[in-house]
Motif scaffolding. Structure first.
Motif: not given
Length: 303
Positions: A82, A86, A170, A173
């Motif tokens: 991300e 993403y 996510a 991340y």
């Protein structure tokens, strides 16, 4: 704050609440921008605007860097997850599904992060947290199912699947960001995301299959500026700060509020209906988030 246990510091909680509200508004802004501009151009514009904003803070960032061997790989992995992958998956998802259904998929993120942080960061998962996550997800699903969006969803099954893949990104991340915030400023990590994201999405915006805008559209342009200056700068900054102060599994519980805020903002700005059942569902999500804020560490399911 009376809504959270005394053990939970209110500053990280408010920071995370602000981040989720801003992220919810990003679904609305993306929908508005995609009506006039190509998705890849919108994402590049978002990263470019954020990068320009962060240039003012660059001298301060350079003075506080505490680099250690191997961090470059971790930072590269975080930014690959991300914003790079993403936003690709989320952009394609919002072309095929509604904002409310995309928000529903966001409710799967806390469970995924809790499992990842237990495995990689050895964070405890208490029974109360699991119960809170379950209640919040039930409320989020209930809320999204009862939502009546005015946006078109040509292929919601594909769109929801792509949004789920975005949630997988996510997880990578958030887990990596939690590790890095022990040594790096949350806003420095946000700036790195913006700079690398701008470089990554520039060739995609210029790719022959992308439609570079030839006509200025005020609403779409303002949406892009809002996404870059407010969402990327504000939401990620607030969320990275909250994650740096709380266990990642607790912080991610706030993600369940995104469907609630998305429905409310969709009602305000896109004319979507908001009925009595949605009020009940929204209350269920809030109750689940409050329940999941267990910092006692008692009765761990896994430790």
């Amino acid at each position: 704050m009376i809504f959270f246990p005394n053990r939970l510091k209110w500053v990280p909680a408010v920071s995370l609440l602000t981040a989720t509200l801003l992220w919810a508004s990003s679904f609305i802004a993306l929908k508005l921008a995609f009506r006039s501009y190509d998705p890849m151009f919108v994402i590049f514009g978002r990263m470019a605007v954020a990068s320009v904003c962060f240039l003012f803070f660059l001298p301060g960032f350079l003075k506080t860097i505490d680099y250690r061997k191997g961090d470059i790989r971790r930072i590269a992995f975080m930014t690959l997850c991300e914003p790079c992958l993403y936003f690709i998956f989320e952009a394609k998802a919002l072309e095929n599904t509604t904002a409310s259904q995309a928000g529903m998929i966001c409710a799967t993120l806390p469970f995924m992060v809790a499992a990842a942080t237990w495995f990689f960061l050895k964070e405890n998962i208490s029974r109360r947290m699991v119960a809170g996550f379950f209640l919040a997800i039930v409320g989020a699903c209930w809320l999204s199912i009862s939502a009546k969006s005015s946006e078109n969803a040509p292929n919601p099954i594909l769109g929801n699947f792509l949004e789920f893949i975005a949630m997988v990104c996510a997880v990578g991340y958030i887990t990596t960001c939690k590790y890095l915030t022990a040594r790096y400023s949350p806003f420095f990590l946000t700036a790195i995301q913006a700079f690398i994201g701008a470089v990554f999405f520039l060739p995609l915006a210029l790719f022959p299959t992308s439609n570079f805008p030839t006509v200025f559209e005020p609403t779409a342009t303002m949406a892009v500026v809002y996404l870059g200056a407010v969402i990327t700068l504000g939401a990620y900054g607030c969320y990275n700060f909250g994650v740096s102060k709380l266990p990642a599994s607790q912080a991610t519980a706030f993600i369940n509020l995104i469907p609630v805020f998305t429905i409310i903002l969709g009602w305000l700005f896109l004319g979507e209906k908001f009925n009595f059942m949605q009020y009940l569902a929204a209350g269920t999500v809030f109750a689940g988030v409050i329940l999941s804020q267990d910092s006692t560490g008692k009765k761990p399911v896994v430790s």
